[in-house]
Design a protein around this motif. Structure first.
Motif, PDB file in Angstrom:
ATOM      1  N   ASN A  57      43.248  24.431  12.941  1.00 34.89           N
ATOM      2  CA  ASN A  57      43.567  23.155  12.305  1.00 34.89           C
ATOM      3  C   ASN A  57      44.019  23.391  10.871  1.00 34.89           C
ATOM      4  O   ASN A  57      44.117  24.541  10.428  1.00 34.89           O
ATOM      5  N   SER A  58      44.281  22.316  10.158  1.00 30.59           N
ATOM      6  CA  SER A  58      44.826  22.457   8.794  1.00 30.59           C
ATOM      7  C   SER A  58      43.844  23.111   7.824  1.00 30.59           C
ATOM      8  O   SER A  58      44.238  23.592   6.759  1.00 30.59           O
ATOM      9  N   LYS A  59      42.563  23.138   8.212  1.00 30.60           N
ATOM     10  CA  LYS A  59      41.546  23.766   7.357  1.00 30.60           C
ATOM     11  C   LYS A  59      41.321  25.225   7.718  1.00 30.60           C
ATOM     12  O   LYS A  59      40.457  25.888   7.148  1.00 30.60           O
ATOM     13  N   LYS A  87      48.715  20.057  17.426  1.00 33.36           N
ATOM     14  CA  LYS A  87      49.798  19.371  16.725  1.00 33.36           C
ATOM     15  C   LYS A  87      49.866  17.881  17.055  1.00 33.36           C
ATOM     16  O   LYS A  87      50.565  17.123  16.397  1.00 33.36           O
ATOM     17  N   GLU A 100      47.896  13.966  14.627  1.00 35.55           N
ATOM     18  CA  GLU A 100      48.306  12.779  13.879  1.00 35.55           C
ATOM     19  C   GLU A 100      48.435  11.567  14.794  1.00 35.55           C
ATOM     20  O   GLU A 100      48.008  10.463  14.450  1.00 35.55           O
ATOM     21  N   GLU A 102      41.010  18.371  14.469  1.00 34.70           N
ATOM     22  CA  GLU A 102      41.576  18.391  13.124  1.00 34.70           C
ATOM     23  C   GLU A 102      40.560  17.893  12.097  1.00 34.70           C
ATOM     24  O   GLU A 102      40.519  18.363  10.960  1.00 34.70           O
TER      25      GLU A 102
END
Length: 533
Positions: A102-104, A115, A118, A196
């Motif tokens: 994930n983004s972290k 992906k 969102e 996420e």
């Protein structure tokens, strides 16, 4: 007298009336000539039909899927459905083989496609709008963090609505690890959004049986993390921890179970003296039984059947196996659309209720040859057997509204002489040697969450009940709950209901002191005894 230029002069020897008649005949001749030309174009139509064959998704005989395929292979086929707007057929690589973060930078999850997070976040935000009571509970209690230190391992349907519950538990201080209780009900984009957000979620739509148990094991088995609370739907997680991790099971502080199947398993453990932790039976709480089971199924049964089969119910003969709260909801919806509904029941009380509601109570064998739709909702196993399936009429629709996939004997259909055709998402035609087809939905698994969606508001009632049950068990002083199965206190049921009344701008009448004394009640409740169902 002058004649206008625009008006043609009559032809010599022909009157005006005769001229108009001839003109009309000429016009008709031209029209019929055109129609004849159109009707003489069957070749074009035949060619068009041939061209359209590539759009026909019904496999030909050579393309039919043999039942000799393994259950696992059948289960791993990825099909999109209305329950998840994301088309999962574009990527056949198993999520277990992917490396995702994930983004972290965390990879402590396994979902179809991170992906999609969102889009899943938007789904969760939409669900929150109709789950105001659960959000209200989150806002009231998040300052106190009543679940601080709780390590909850969960196994439920992973939808936008359950995501709101999971994030509420996290907001109240809990650490959560989650898997899906149904291989077809997961909304991939929602699972991605949870991953996420930092929730360790292991689930995707179209898991195989092996994937299903692998996901549960990944939730339970993690170095440096040990669950102390279980939130289950169906009892599979509880069973896995009990069998595979007995030391973990003994340290669990409480189990919350929301399905009749899971509750039945808990009572079996309790009766055998093997239940070493207290458990809360949410399924039989009034706020689950009288709302989720009844009203949710009343609306979602039609949604699931319509989306998968496009069937018209007016005049159709339907047999509903079981007249509990789920059966009552299904029957009310089907009757309202003009279906002729039969009921099968083992319980004389439920059978009498069905009779008083205007339904005919029968044995399945008595109507199996004539009905158009068979719906199971008993929580039992082998309700519809191979013998019943053999006797069904052509194009009979068979589906299950109970939690478990054991009600319809699907295993008996996996024989070489029968052929399966996947005609659309979650819809299989099982074809007999004589050409008879039975339409099987979701391979006998829960119809509404596998093939459609369920009303968010009703799930808010159940989710709020689950959250309160977890808080109660986790914070209960030692000795309040022994190693047994408990029902939610009636005061808690009433509190959950009261949280949802503002959505309807409903105003409760208050008892006077004299009235409360007359009834022997506290003015603030509870208003029903604990045995009330």
């Amino acid at each position: 007298m002058s004649v206008p230029d625009a008006m043609p002069l009559p032809v010599a020897g022909v009157g005006v009336g005769e001229e108009l008649k001839q003109a009309k005949e000429k016009e008709d001749a031209e029209k019929y000539s055109f129609m004849a030309t159109v009707t003489k174009a069957p070749k074009k139509q035949i060619q068009f039909a041939d061209d359209m064959q590539e759009f026909t998704k019904f496999p030909t005989k050579t393309g039919r899927r043999s039942l000799s395929r393994s259950i696992s292979q059948s289960s791993t086929d990825s099909y999109s459905s209305a329950a998840s707007y994301t088309d999962s057929s574009d990527d056949e690589v198993s999520p277990r083989e992917k490396q995702q973060t994930n983004s972290k930078g965390s990879s402590n999850f396994c979902v179809k496609n991170i992906k999609q997070a969102e889009f899943g976040r938007r789904e969760i935000e939409i669900a929150e709008q109709d789950m105001s009571a659960l959000i209200s509970l989150r806002k009231r209690a998040q300052g106190e963090k009543p679940l601080a230190g709780a390590k909850i391992v969960g196994c439920t349907h992973i939808t936008a609505q359950t995501a709101v519950l999971i994030e509420t538990l996290c907001a109240l201080g809990a650490q959560c690890r989650w898997s899906a209780c149904n291989i077809y009900s997961t909304q991939n984009e929602v699972a991605a959004a949870l991953a996420e957000a930092g929730v360790a979620v292991f689930a995707w739509k179209g898991e195989s049986e092996d994937d299903f148990w692998w996901c549960i094991d990944r939730c339970v088995n993690m170095d440096g993390w040990q669950a102390n609370m279980i939130l289950d739907d169906g009892g599979d997680l509880t069973h896995w921890v009990y069998k595979k991790y007995p030391n973990v099971f003994k340290k669990i502080r409480g189990i919350v179970e929301e399905s009749v199947t899971g509750v039945h398993r808990l009572y079996q453990l309790s009766k055998a003296g093997k239940l070493c932790v207290p458990a809360m039976n949410v399924n039989d709480s009034v706020t689950k039984q009288k709302f989720d089971n009844l009203y949710c199924c009343r609306e979602s049964i039609l949604d699931g059947l319509k989306r998968t089969t496009d069937v018209m119910f007016g005049g159709k003969q339907v047999v509903v196996c079981g007249y509990g709260e789920v059966g009552k909801g299904c029957c009310a919806a089907l009757k309202a659309l003009g279906a002729i509904v039969y009921i099968t029941e083992i319980d004389p009380i439920c059978a009498l209720q069905a009779c008083m509601d205007g339904f005919r109570v029968v044995k399945l064998n008595e109507v199996i040859r004539q009905v158009d739709v068979v719906i199971t909702c008993t929580g039992n196993k082998n309700v519809v057997t191979r013998e019943h399936l053999d006797r069904m009429k052509n194009s009979c629709i068979v589906c299950n509204m109970g939690h478990s996939n054991t009600e319809i004997d699907v295993t008996s259909l996996r024989t070489p002489e029968l052929t399966w055709e996947r005609v659309r998402s979650q819809v299989d035609h099982v074809i007999w040697p004589d050409g008879k087809r039975v339409v099987l939905l979701a391979e006998g698994r829960l119809l509404n969450l596998s093939c459609s969606t369920v009303p968010t508001f009703v799930l808010s009632i159940t989710a709020t009940t689950q959250a309160l049950a977890l808080i109660e068990l986790y914070n209960a002083p030692e000795g309040r709950y022994k190693q047994d199965v408990y029902l939610l206190p009636k005061k808690m049921d009433e509190y959950v209901a009261s949280l949802h009344l503002p959505s309807f701008d409903a105003h409760l009448t208050e008892l006077t002191d004299d009235q409360a004394k007359y009834l022997g009640l506290n003015k603030n409740g509870p208003f029903k005894p604990n045995y009330y169902r």
